[in-house]
Design an enzyme around this catalytic site. Structure first.
Site, short mmCIF file in Angstrom:
data_model
loop_
_atom_site.label_atom_id
_atom_site.label_comp_id
_atom_site.label_asym_id
_atom_site.label_seq_id
_atom_site.Cartn_x
_atom_site.Cartn_y
_atom_site.Cartn_z
N LYS A 30 67.28 45.84 24.75
CA LYS A 30 66.73 45.21 25.76
C LYS A 30 67.99 44.61 26.31
CE LYS A 30 63.79 40.92 26.70
NZ LYS A 30 62.99 40.13 26.36
N LYS A 49 64.35 48.77 27.90
CA LYS A 49 64.01 47.76 28.78
C LYS A 49 65.34 46.92 29.60
CE LYS A 49 61.67 43.20 29.13
NZ LYS A 49 61.12 42.16 28.33
#
Ligand code: PBG
Length: 324
Positions: A195, A248
């Site tokens: 992320k 992400k």
């Protein structure tokens, strides 16, 4: 002229479909949804058109419509009143928490719907950070028990998959043990593995009013310049027991999706985040591109890079497009 002519394999739609390498269907999509306490609420998120903060009563019929369209998995995020936020994110496991109550109602109404929940402190934290803040520092090990309480509360409410989105070190193993020790061996973990500290979370933070009150998230979310580091994060999450590994955002990180797909024998998921979707909505609203084709092409690129499943705000629109 070379005897090899690649255009022969594109000469009509039947042949094109026969040799198509990547499939994209609604079964690959997970629909993120914002939930708010109250009744009769369906507020559009200004920076994310077509997406709403729902109260549970409004959301239930919407979920029924989603199921009819073939959407089988949702990921719910709570928009928490500022007055309920504190340093410890204690509302996240409070017995009267509307998010937890909503999860049990949703699972009761639609047992077949797969419900994913988010594990991180930011929607409940007065500091707006994913971990515990002390003197401007985000404390790692002190955050883990808080995440575990939140996780157990969500599992008790009926979550099928928990999604730790906090990026603290060691949290996957910690949460796996907490789940197992409490008898939740069947609850899956889809960890936010790679992320990145991204500019593309803006509309999401608007939706939840969850932006950090000070500083940024760069001491825990990854540097967008780094790719090999994603292998390290993935190795740790895999060894700690993550069932699925997420990258992400998705669009700027297709190379990372493909790297993890080649190196880890578990499903890889991609989060097509709010800012990525907002760009398309904005351009489409201006008539600058064809919404349906742009959505299909974007999602296809994530599947082609290796994503098994994609979290996307386009899920419902895509499901409608393929129906019509
Ligand atoms: C925070 C969290 C974020 C998103 C999902 N969980 C934002 C952040 O890290 O600040 C972003 C999702 C999106 O932009 O669609 N735990």
């Amino acid at each position: 002229m070379n005897t090899i002519r690649p255009r022969r394999n594109r000469k009509n739609s039947a042949i094109r479909q026969m040799v198509e390498e990547t499939q994209l269907g609604v079964q690959h999509l997970i629909y993120p949804i914002f939930l708010k306490d109250g009744k009769g609420i369906k507020e559009e998120v200004a920076s994310l058109p077509n997406n709403f903060r729902w109260s549970l009563d409004q959301l239930l019929p919407e979920l029924e419509a989603c199921l009819k369209l073939g959407i089988s998995t949702i990921d719910i995020f709570p928009a928490v009143d500022d007055a309920l936020k504190d340093q410890m994110a204690s509302y996240s496991w409070a017995s009267d928490n509307f998010y937890l109550r909503a999860i049990s109602t949703i699972k009761k109404e639609f047992p077949e719907l797969v419900v994913m929940t988010d594990v991180a402190m930011d929607p409940y934290s007065s500091d707006g950070h994913d971990g515990l803040v002390q003197n401007g520092q985000i404390l790692n090990d002190e955050t883990l028990p808080i995440l575990a309480k939140m996780t157990i509360a969500q599992a008790q409410a009926g979550a099928d998959i928990i999604g730790p989105s906090d990026m603290m070190d060691g949290r996957v193993g910690y949460l796996r043990s907490a789940l197992d020790d409490n008898g939740f061996t069947d609850v899956s973990i889809m960890s936010y593995t790679a992320k990145y500290a991204s500019a593309f979370y803006g509309p999401f933070r608007d939706a939840l009013n969850s932006a950090p009150k000070s500083g940024d998230k760069k001491t825990y979310q990854m540097n967008p310049a780094n790719k090999r580091e994603a292998l390290l994060e993935a190795q740790l999450d895999f060894e700690e027991g993550a069932d699925m590994l997420m990258v992400k955002p998705a669009l700027c990180y297709l190379d990372v999706i493909s790297l993890l797909k080649e190196n880890f024998p578990v499903p890889i998921t991609a989060y097509n985040v709010s800012g990525e979707c907002a760009m398309v909505y904005a351009a489409a609203q201006n008539g600058w591109l064809d919404y349906e084709r742009a959505v299909g092409e974007m999602l296809l690129s994530m599947r082609r890079a290796g994503a098994d499943a994609i979290l996307t705000y386009f899920a419902k629109d895509f499901a409608q497009f393929v129906r019509s």
